[in-house]
Scaffold this active site. Structure first.
Site, PDB file in Angstrom:
ATOM      1  N   ASP A   1       0.857  -1.180   0.000  1.00 21.17           N
ATOM      2  CA  ASP A   1       0.000   0.000   0.000  1.00 21.17           C
ATOM      3  C   ASP A   1       0.901   1.240   0.000  1.00 21.17           C
ATOM      4  O   ASP A   1       2.104   1.145   0.201  1.00 21.17           O
ATOM      5  CB  ASP A   1      -0.916   0.012   1.239  1.00 21.17           C
ATOM      6  CG  ASP A   1      -0.146  -0.244   2.525  1.00 21.17           C
ATOM      7  OD1 ASP A   1       1.064   0.061   2.583  1.00 21.17           O
ATOM      8  OD2 ASP A   1      -0.753  -0.735   3.492  1.00 21.17           O
TER       9      ASP A   1
ATOM     10  N   ASP B   1       1.529   4.948   1.697  1.00 20.09           N
ATOM     11  CA  ASP B   1       1.184   5.874   2.766  1.00 20.09           C
ATOM     12  C   ASP B   1       1.672   7.243   2.341  1.00 20.09           C
ATOM     13  O   ASP B   1       2.809   7.386   1.907  1.00 20.09           O
ATOM     14  CB  ASP B   1       1.861   5.475   4.079  1.00 20.09           C
ATOM     15  CG  ASP B   1       1.652   3.999   4.407  1.00 20.09           C
ATOM     16  OD1 ASP B   1       0.490   3.579   4.456  1.00 20.09           O
ATOM     17  OD2 ASP B   1       2.653   3.281   4.583  1.00 20.09           O
TER      18      ASP B   1
ATOM     19  N   ASP C   1       8.566   5.028  13.718  1.00 19.34           N
ATOM     20  CA  ASP C   1       9.218   4.049  14.590  1.00 19.34           C
ATOM     21  C   ASP C   1      10.679   3.777  14.207  1.00 19.34           C
ATOM     22  O   ASP C   1      11.594   4.180  14.911  1.00 19.34           O
ATOM     23  CB  ASP C   1       8.393   2.759  14.720  1.00 19.34           C
ATOM     24  CG  ASP C   1       7.910   2.165  13.409  1.00 19.34           C
ATOM     25  OD1 ASP C   1       8.256   2.690  12.339  1.00 19.34           O
ATOM     26  OD2 ASP C   1       7.190   1.145  13.454  1.00 19.34           O
TER      27      ASP C   1
HETATM   28  P1  ATP Z   1       3.752  -2.662   5.983  1.00 20.21           P
HETATM   29  O1  ATP Z   1       2.690  -1.778   5.372  1.00 20.21           O
HETATM   30  O2  ATP Z   1       4.659  -3.317   5.039  1.00 20.21           O
HETATM   31  O3  ATP Z   1       3.238  -3.569   6.994  1.00 20.21           O
HETATM   32  P2  ATP Z   1       4.629  -0.159   7.027  1.00 20.21           P
HETATM   33  O4  ATP Z   1       5.965   0.275   7.558  1.00 20.21           O
HETATM   34  O5  ATP Z   1       4.094   0.525   5.823  1.00 20.21           O
HETATM   35  O6  ATP Z   1       4.736  -1.721   6.808  1.00 20.21           O
HETATM   36  P3  ATP Z   1       2.227   0.667   8.300  1.00 20.21           P
HETATM   37  O7  ATP Z   1       1.580   0.073   9.490  1.00 20.21           O
HETATM   38  O8  ATP Z   1       1.551   0.629   6.991  1.00 20.21           O
HETATM   39  O9  ATP Z   1       3.630  -0.074   8.213  1.00 20.21           O
HETATM   40  O10 ATP Z   1       2.620   2.146   8.698  1.00 20.21           O
HETATM   41  C1  ATP Z   1       3.058   3.121   7.764  1.00 20.21           C
HETATM   42  C2  ATP Z   1       4.142   3.991   8.396  1.00 20.21           C
HETATM   43  O11 ATP Z   1       3.644   4.637   9.567  1.00 20.21           O
HETATM   44  C3  ATP Z   1       5.368   3.221   8.866  1.00 20.21           C
HETATM   45  O12 ATP Z   1       6.296   3.016   7.846  1.00 20.21           O
HETATM   46  C4  ATP Z   1       5.903   4.121   9.959  1.00 20.21           C
HETATM   47  O13 ATP Z   1       6.629   5.193   9.433  1.00 20.21           O
HETATM   48  C5  ATP Z   1       4.641   4.673  10.582  1.00 20.21           C
HETATM   49  N1  ATP Z   1       4.205   3.834  11.718  1.00 20.21           N
HETATM   50  C6  ATP Z   1       3.357   2.789  11.665  1.00 20.21           C
HETATM   51  N2  ATP Z   1       3.160   2.253  12.870  1.00 20.21           N
HETATM   52  C7  ATP Z   1       3.901   2.970  13.720  1.00 20.21           C
HETATM   53  C8  ATP Z   1       4.127   2.932  15.125  1.00 20.21           C
HETATM   54  N3  ATP Z   1       3.543   1.980  15.876  1.00 20.21           N
HETATM   55  N4  ATP Z   1       4.940   3.851  15.657  1.00 20.21           N
HETATM   56  C9  ATP Z   1       5.525   4.806  14.894  1.00 20.21           C
HETATM   57  N5  ATP Z   1       5.371   4.898  13.586  1.00 20.21           N
HETATM   58  C10 ATP Z   1       4.570   4.008  12.986  1.00 20.21           C
HETATM   59 MG    MG Z   2       2.177   0.316   4.930  1.00 16.17          MG
END
Ligand code: ATP
Ligand code: MG
Length: 383
Positions: free
Chosen positions: A16, A18, A95
């Site tokens: 996805d 963001d 994070d």
């Molecule tokens: P994936 O979508 O592959 O699972 P992702 O890193 O994109 O991994 P998401 O949950 O979609 O994870 O979150 C998007 C972004 O938001 C992350 O890359 C991070 O920068 C931020 N983020 C998400 N969860 C947290 C958290 N618990 N604490 C701090 N930042 C976060």
């Molecule tokens: Mg993501």
């Protein structure tokens, strides 16, 4: 940007996108009237474009001293994070450094305020700031560390890794619904076995699945053949784009405690069926205190287990009915996995394999599947 920029730089297709913006969720909605505003702890706009779901988050800033309604902390834990800020501030409250990279859509440049680009090149997973503080703010980050290790092959930098086993107990305070989401991402997205290995190494598995038998080492559980095979099969199914379900995953995860408890109950005089029934209730009731399991899944998990008791009844006429039940296939697959652990079950597997020959089994998606299907086949509609 976070996860998608990271995945692109690693040559993986992001699942996805963001987007981070200085616009507030309401301003995003003015531009995309059909978007949905979601979240309370962390407010976002969900925009659908060309079949993709795009998460649009407003830059977050640091809380103002004294605190306010939009930034709530409880014992170091973030309850709400809706203070808006600048791009740089936003990067700092992500994070891991590799998740804090932004791609500027106008210039095409990558904005990196935290050294994430170099960490990504080094395959290093590093929490931004003091790891202990950041894990306490949001203990789900403990699981995310394990997940990114499994998914991306990155390795936690020393402090980021060392804090994890010490803080595993914090998972108790996370709302069960969030942990259920995280369990899905850990185990049902193609790297389930590696996720389990990472959780074990970090000592997180016991706190995520408290009912499982303890393994050797703090925070570890014992992983039997059935669970291992299930995780491997699940990964294979994801690779082949076949459907996977949390119902089967939880059936495999919790089978040992269910089987052992049912054994005890049988010894004290219960029938195999009633014993599994009672043990199932107990196992699910205890697990949902940690990770939620929505009822539509736990109902199926229970059926898979109950079927194990019913497979044992192969005399008389009634056994045939089982073949026509909606969950027969899942129950049968589960029986085959049990036989990998317990060769004594092989004759039973053969019985049920033979029993299916020459029988038209209901297809997934067929409606009103029940045992009456055998007697009154549904009429086909003319096209
Ligand atoms: P994936 O979508 O592959 O699972 P992702 O890193 O994109 O991994 P998401 O949950 O979609 O994870 O979150 C998007 C972004 O938001 C992350 O890359 C991070 O920068 C931020 N983020 C998400 N969860 C947290 C958290 N618990 N604490 C701090 N930042 C976060
Ligand atoms: Mg993501």
């Amino acid at each position: 940007m976070g996860g998608s920029v990271r995945d692109l730089l690693l040559g993986k297709a992001p699942k996805d996108f963001d987007v981070a913006t200085s616009a507030t969720p309401e301003e995003v909605q003015d531009v995309f009237p059909r978007c949905r505003l979601i979240g309370r702890r962390f407010r976002l706009a969900h925009v659908r474009k060309a079949g993709h779901l795009i998460e649009v988050a407003t830059f977050r800033g640091q809380a103002t001293p004294g605190g306010d309604d939009d930034h709530e902390l409880d014992n170091g834990r973030i309850l709400r994070d809706n203070v808006f800020g600048s791009l740089e501030e936003d990067a700092l409250r992500r994070d891991f450094t590799i998740n804090a990279l932004f791609l500027d859509p106008v210039s095409g440049e990558i904005r990196d305020y935290v050294g994430g680009y170099q960490d990504l090149a080094d395959r290093s997973l590093r929490l931004i700031g003091d790891p202990e503080v950041r894990y306490r703010e949001d203990p789900v980050r403990l699981l995310r560390a394990a997940r990114f290790e499994a998914k991306l092959g990155v390795e936690p930098e020393e402090k980021t890794g060392a804090a994890i086993p010490k803080l595993a107990g914090l998972l108790k305070d996370v709302p069960p619904a969030r942990l259920f989401e995280e369990v899905n991402k850990l185990f049902l997205t193609g790297h389930g076995m590696r996720s389990m290995e990472a959780l074990q190494r970090f000592g997180l598995s016991q706190d995520l699945f408290p009912a499982l038998p303890k393994g050797s080492g703090k925070g570890k559980v014992r992983i039997g053949i059935l669970l291992r095979k299930t995780l491997e099969n699940t990964d294979k199914r994801v690779r082949e784009s076949l459907p996977v379900t949390p119902a089967f995953l939880f059936a495999a995860l919790l089978w040992e405690p269910v089987r052992d408890r049912a054994g005890e109950l049988e010894k004290s005089g219960e029938s195999p069926y009633m014993a599994i029934m009672a043990a199932s209730e107990e196992a699910i009731a205890s697990q949902v205190k940690r990770t939620a399991i929505p009822r539509r899944y736990s109902a199926v998990t229970r059926q898979i287990w109950l079927m194990q008791a019913r497979f044992g009844k192969t005399r008389g006429k009634r056994w045939k009915r089982l073949l026509y039940e909606q969950r027969f296939r899942a129950g049968y697959d589960f029986l085959l996995l049990r036989a990998e652990e317990d060769p004594e079950l092989e004759p039973l597997c053969e019985f049920w394999t033979e029993a299916q020959k020459g029988v038209q089994l209901p297809r997934p998606g067929d409606r009103n599947r029940n045992r009456n299907d055998r007697r009154r086949p549904r009429k086909r509609r003319r096209a």
